[in-house]
Write a protein that holds these residues in place. Structure first.
Motif, PDB file in Angstrom:
ATOM      1  N   ASN A 138       2.543  -3.522  -2.884  1.00 15.09           N
ATOM      2  CA  ASN A 138       1.339  -4.305  -3.193  1.00 15.09           C
ATOM      3  C   ASN A 138       1.150  -5.448  -2.198  1.00 15.09           C
ATOM      4  N   GLU A 139       2.229  -6.137  -1.854  1.00 19.43           N
ATOM      5  CA  GLU A 139       2.140  -7.228  -0.882  1.00 19.43           C
ATOM      6  C   GLU A 139       1.757  -6.697   0.499  1.00 19.43           C
ATOM      7  N   SER A 140       2.298  -5.554   0.864  1.00 24.70           N
ATOM      8  CA  SER A 140       1.974  -4.940   2.155  1.00 24.70           C
ATOM      9  C   SER A 140       0.495  -4.578   2.225  1.00 24.70           C
ATOM     10  N   SER A 141      -0.013  -3.999   1.163  1.00 27.00           N
ATOM     11  CA  SER A 141      -1.423  -3.636   1.104  1.00 27.00           C
ATOM     12  C   SER A 141      -2.310  -4.880   1.145  1.00 27.00           C
ATOM     13  N   ALA A 142      -1.926  -5.919   0.419  1.00 22.37           N
ATOM     14  CA  ALA A 142      -2.700  -7.175   0.403  1.00 22.37           C
ATOM     15  C   ALA A 142      -2.690  -7.832   1.782  1.00 22.37           C
ATOM     16  N   LEU A 143      -1.543  -7.819   2.454  1.00 20.66           N
ATOM     17  CA  LEU A 143      -1.448  -8.390   3.800  1.00 20.66           C
ATOM     18  C   LEU A 143      -2.366  -7.654   4.759  1.00 20.66           C
ATOM     19  N   LEU A 144      -2.331  -6.328   4.722  1.00 23.43           N
ATOM     20  CA  LEU A 144      -3.185  -5.525   5.591  1.00 23.43           C
ATOM     21  C   LEU A 144      -4.654  -5.823   5.326  1.00 23.43           C
ATOM     22  N   GLU A 145      -5.062  -5.875   4.066  1.00 23.49           N
ATOM     23  CA  GLU A 145      -6.456  -6.159   3.724  1.00 23.49           C
ATOM     24  C   GLU A 145      -6.867  -7.545   4.206  1.00 23.49           C
ATOM     25  N   THR A 146      -5.975  -8.515   4.111  1.00 26.48           N
ATOM     26  CA  THR A 146      -6.264  -9.871   4.574  1.00 26.48           C
ATOM     27  C   THR A 146      -6.484  -9.885   6.085  1.00 26.48           C
ATOM     28  N   VAL A 147      -5.625  -9.201   6.816  1.00 26.43           N
ATOM     29  CA  VAL A 147      -5.755  -9.146   8.278  1.00 26.43           C
ATOM     30  C   VAL A 147      -7.058  -8.457   8.674  1.00 26.43           C
ATOM     31  N   LEU A 148      -7.347  -7.313   8.064  1.00 25.27           N
ATOM     32  CA  LEU A 148      -8.568  -6.579   8.400  1.00 25.27           C
ATOM     33  C   LEU A 148      -9.814  -7.377   8.036  1.00 25.27           C
ATOM     34  N   GLU A 149      -9.787  -8.077   6.913  1.00 23.01           N
ATOM     35  CA  GLU A 149     -10.932  -8.892   6.510  1.00 23.01           C
ATOM     36  C   GLU A 149     -11.134 -10.045   7.489  1.00 23.01           C
ATOM     37  N   ARG A 150     -10.043 -10.640   7.948  1.00 21.13           N
ATOM     38  CA  ARG A 150     -10.130 -11.750   8.914  1.00 21.13           C
ATOM     39  C   ARG A 150     -10.717 -11.268  10.239  1.00 21.13           C
ATOM     40  N   VAL A 151     -10.287 -10.095  10.689  1.00 21.40           N
ATOM     41  CA  VAL A 151     -10.819  -9.515  11.927  1.00 21.40           C
ATOM     42  C   VAL A 151     -12.314  -9.245  11.765  1.00 21.40           C
ATOM     43  N   ALA A 152     -12.692  -8.619  10.641  1.00 20.65           N
ATOM     44  CA  ALA A 152     -14.096  -8.291  10.401  1.00 20.65           C
ATOM     45  C   ALA A 152     -14.957  -9.555  10.327  1.00 20.65           C
ATOM     46  N   ALA A 153     -14.477 -10.578   9.641  1.00 22.24           N
ATOM     47  CA  ALA A 153     -15.239 -11.823   9.509  1.00 22.24           C
ATOM     48  C   ALA A 153     -15.418 -12.508  10.861  1.00 22.24           C
ATOM     49  N   THR A 178      -4.554  18.826  15.882  1.00 20.17           N
ATOM     50  CA  THR A 178      -3.579  17.989  16.572  1.00 20.17           C
ATOM     51  C   THR A 178      -3.846  16.500  16.392  1.00 20.17           C
ATOM     52  N   MET A 179      -5.023  16.131  15.900  1.00 21.60           N
ATOM     53  CA  MET A 179      -5.377  14.727  15.784  1.00 21.60           C
ATOM     54  C   MET A 179      -5.054  14.218  14.381  1.00 21.60           C
ATOM     55  N   ASN A 180      -4.228  13.192  14.288  1.00 19.70           N
ATOM     56  CA  ASN A 180      -3.923  12.561  13.013  1.00 19.70           C
ATOM     57  C   ASN A 180      -4.680  11.245  12.937  1.00 19.70           C
ATOM     58  N   THR A 181      -5.186  10.950  11.765  1.00 18.90           N
ATOM     59  CA  THR A 181      -5.908   9.708  11.567  1.00 18.90           C
ATOM     60  C   THR A 181      -4.971   8.676  10.965  1.00 18.90           C
ATOM     61  N   LEU A 182      -4.967   7.493  11.534  1.00 19.06           N
ATOM     62  CA  LEU A 182      -4.177   6.393  10.998  1.00 19.06           C
ATOM     63  C   LEU A 182      -5.017   5.707   9.929  1.00 19.06           C
ATOM     64  N   THR A 183      -4.558   5.736   8.695  1.00 20.88           N
ATOM     65  CA  THR A 183      -5.322   5.192   7.580  1.00 20.88           C
ATOM     66  C   THR A 183      -4.755   3.850   7.127  1.00 20.88           C
ATOM     67  N   ARG A 184      -5.516   3.178   6.278  1.00 20.36           N
ATOM     68  CA  ARG A 184      -5.025   1.927   5.683  1.00 20.36           C
ATOM     69  C   ARG A 184      -3.731   2.183   4.925  1.00 20.36           C
ATOM     70  N   ALA A 185      -3.674   3.308   4.219  1.00 18.39           N
ATOM     71  CA  ALA A 185      -2.468   3.644   3.458  1.00 18.39           C
ATOM     72  C   ALA A 185      -1.269   3.817   4.396  1.00 18.39           C
ATOM     73  N   ASN A 186      -1.481   4.476   5.554  1.00 23.94           N
ATOM     74  CA  ASN A 186      -0.399   4.634   6.536  1.00 23.94           C
ATOM     75  C   ASN A 186       0.079   3.272   7.038  1.00 23.94           C
ATOM     76  N   LEU A 187      -0.878   2.407   7.352  1.00 22.86           N
ATOM     77  CA  LEU A 187      -0.526   1.073   7.854  1.00 22.86           C
ATOM     78  C   LEU A 187       0.213   0.260   6.792  1.00 22.86           C
ATOM     79  N   ALA A 188      -0.272   0.289   5.557  1.00 21.17           N
ATOM     80  CA  ALA A 188       0.381  -0.444   4.472  1.00 21.17           C
ATOM     81  C   ALA A 188       1.798   0.082   4.260  1.00 21.17           C
ATOM     82  N   GLU A 189       1.977   1.392   4.343  1.00 21.56           N
ATOM     83  CA  GLU A 189       3.307   1.994   4.187  1.00 21.56           C
ATOM     84  C   GLU A 189       4.233   1.557   5.323  1.00 21.56           C
ATOM     85  N   ALA A 190       3.699   1.475   6.554  1.00 23.64           N
ATOM     86  CA  ALA A 190       4.514   1.016   7.690  1.00 23.64           C
ATOM     87  C   ALA A 190       4.934  -0.441   7.499  1.00 23.64           C
TER      88      ALA A 190
END
Length: 111
Positions: free
Chosen positions: A29-44, A7-19
């Motif tokens: 490609n732009e969606s994936s790059a945007l997501l990676e930029t946001v996640l990198e900023r949060v991590a940093a 019953t548990m679905n995992t939300l992945t980077r691919a799911n987020l980029a697709e959304a």
């Protein structure tokens, strides 16, 4: 009772980029790059020891835990647990209400 893994679905980077792709209208490609930029900023920001607050979602923060004494459960021998940093998350009132199926607190929808 259903198996929790079924019953548990995992939300992945691919799911987020697709959304992002489907809802914002950027290319995949732009969606994936945007997501990676946001996640990198949060991590940093967290690496720097600062909190990350996402309105109507919650706050991620790094906490320092002090040294303490733990115990090996098999042998019962005391073992020192060294000081370390841990990541913690505190959900907003809006997210808590949504998870519990309650109405969102007034004036907090946009925060």
């Amino acid at each position: 009772m259903q198996d929790r893994a079924q019953t548990m679905n995992t939300l992945t980077r691919a799911n987020l980029a697709e959304a992002i792709y489907s809802q914002v209208g950027l290319s995949r490609n732009e969606s994936s790059a945007l997501l990676e930029t946001v996640l990198e900023r949060v991590a940093a920001t967290l690496e720097a020891g600062e909190a990350v607050k996402i309105s109507a979602f919650g706050t991620f923060m790094v906490r320092q835990k002090g040294q303490r004494v733990g115990r090996n459960p098999k042998t019962g021998i005391e073992v020192p647990i060294l000081p370390r940093k841990v990541l913690s998350f505190r959900p907003s009132q809006v997210l808590r209400a949504r998870i519990n199926g309650q109405p969102v607190p007034r004036g907090e929808q946009d925060q």
